[in-house]
Design an enzyme around this catalytic site. Sequence first.
Site, mmCIF file in Angstrom:
data_model
loop_
_atom_site.group_PDB
_atom_site.id
_atom_site.type_symbol
_atom_site.label_atom_id
_atom_site.label_comp_id
_atom_site.label_asym_id
_atom_site.label_seq_id
_atom_site.Cartn_x
_atom_site.Cartn_y
_atom_site.Cartn_z
ATOM 1 N N ARG A 177 79.748 48.350 57.415
ATOM 2 C CA ARG A 177 79.819 48.306 58.876
ATOM 3 C C ARG A 177 80.843 49.303 59.383
ATOM 4 O O ARG A 177 81.993 49.316 58.965
ATOM 5 C CB ARG A 177 80.213 46.889 59.329
ATOM 6 C CG ARG A 177 80.635 46.732 60.791
ATOM 7 C CD ARG A 177 79.440 46.539 61.695
ATOM 8 N NE ARG A 177 79.879 46.273 63.076
ATOM 9 C CZ ARG A 177 79.890 45.065 63.636
ATOM 10 N NH1 ARG A 177 79.513 44.003 62.951
ATOM 11 N NH2 ARG A 177 80.268 44.906 64.886
ATOM 12 N N ARG B 73 74.022 48.520 63.803
ATOM 13 C CA ARG B 73 74.983 48.114 62.775
ATOM 14 C C ARG B 73 74.279 47.649 61.493
ATOM 15 O O ARG B 73 73.196 47.077 61.558
ATOM 16 C CB ARG B 73 75.886 46.993 63.321
ATOM 17 C CG ARG B 73 75.133 45.773 63.724
ATOM 18 C CD ARG B 73 75.643 45.056 64.985
ATOM 19 N NE ARG B 73 76.121 45.869 66.055
ATOM 20 C CZ ARG B 73 77.138 45.491 66.857
ATOM 21 N NH1 ARG B 73 77.735 44.334 66.674
ATOM 22 N NH2 ARG B 73 77.531 46.279 67.820
ATOM 23 N N ASP C 242 76.214 42.354 61.159
ATOM 24 C CA ASP C 242 77.030 41.670 62.158
ATOM 25 C C ASP C 242 77.054 40.193 61.779
ATOM 26 O O ASP C 242 75.995 39.576 61.615
ATOM 27 C CB ASP C 242 76.370 41.858 63.535
ATOM 28 C CG ASP C 242 77.180 41.259 64.670
ATOM 29 O OD1 ASP C 242 78.418 41.337 64.629
ATOM 30 O OD2 ASP C 242 76.552 40.731 65.616
ATOM 31 N N ASP D 27 78.600 36.756 63.196
ATOM 32 C CA ASP D 27 79.296 36.140 64.328
ATOM 33 C C ASP D 27 79.538 34.664 64.042
ATOM 34 O O ASP D 27 78.603 33.940 63.665
ATOM 35 C CB ASP D 27 78.464 36.284 65.600
ATOM 36 C CG ASP D 27 78.382 37.725 66.088
ATOM 37 O OD1 ASP D 27 79.317 38.498 65.799
ATOM 38 O OD2 ASP D 27 77.389 38.071 66.745
HETATM 39 N N1 PH2 Z 1 73.320 42.311 68.244
HETATM 40 C C1 PH2 Z 1 73.997 43.140 68.982
HETATM 41 C C2 PH2 Z 1 73.371 43.996 69.996
HETATM 42 N N2 PH2 Z 1 71.988 43.769 70.170
HETATM 43 N N3 PH2 Z 1 69.970 42.750 69.583
HETATM 44 C C3 PH2 Z 1 69.295 41.887 68.814
HETATM 45 N N4 PH2 Z 1 67.992 41.752 69.003
HETATM 46 N N5 PH2 Z 1 69.909 41.172 67.839
HETATM 47 C C4 PH2 Z 1 71.251 41.277 67.616
HETATM 48 O O1 PH2 Z 1 71.808 40.605 66.714
HETATM 49 C C5 PH2 Z 1 72.001 42.167 68.410
HETATM 50 C C6 PH2 Z 1 71.315 42.895 69.404
HETATM 51 C C7 PH2 Z 1 75.437 43.219 68.835
HETATM 52 O O2 PH2 Z 1 75.979 42.232 68.087
HETATM 53 MG MG MG Z 2 76.657 39.909 67.524
HETATM 54 MG MG MG Z 3 79.822 40.517 66.039
#
Ligand code: PH2
Ligand code: MG
Ligand code: MG
Length: 167
Positions: free
Chosen positions: A90, A100, A103, A105
């Site tokens: 990342r 990315r 991610d 979270d």
């Molecule tokens: N995460 C983001 C930005 N945009 N779009 C989708 N569909 N799924 C994601 O996990 C995502 C995103 C930034 O964390």
């Molecule tokens: Mg996110």
């Molecule tokens: Mg995040």
Amino acid sequence: MSKPFSGAVAAYIGLGSNLDDPIEQVRSARADCAAIPGVRELAFSSLYRSSPMGPQDQPDYINAVMAVATELEAAALLRHLQRIEKEHGRVRTQQRWGARTLDLDLLIYGEQGIDTVELTVPHPGLGQRAFVLYPLFEIAPELVVPGLGRIADLVVNCPLEGLKRID
Ligand code: PH2
Ligand code: MG
Ligand code: MG
């Protein structure tokens, strides 16, 4: 047999990727999260594909949600998630919501509401994002999200926006 955790907290982790073989990124991140000392996997959703939220000139995302039991404090768990993101290559850029490799979270940590410089829990945006709510509902249909209410109610008020379950 693995030793049960005493005083464990149920936490939910959102996984997302849209670079460098996203399905494989999410699958291997699942194993990495389960291997964090003091973390045990409870459930893992299907994988879901969706178009990007934010800048549109990036690939589709693969998302999933994982439920864990953990002995770690939220901040310690977050540091492990950030370590795993780094190990997956990342690169943090200036662009908000940009592409990315991985991610991770921290969506929910027990019943706690947390608001520090490093961490906001429940994750901001959780209540509006189909790619978080639907996988979360799949593995925890009875969940009450602290401060937001029943996941079942959040899901019915959130359009699918093209989200597709892929396995
Ligand atoms: N995460 C983001 C930005 N945009 N779009 C989708 N569909 N799924 C994601 O996990 C995502 C995103 C930034 O964390
Ligand atoms: Mg996110
Ligand atoms: Mg995040």
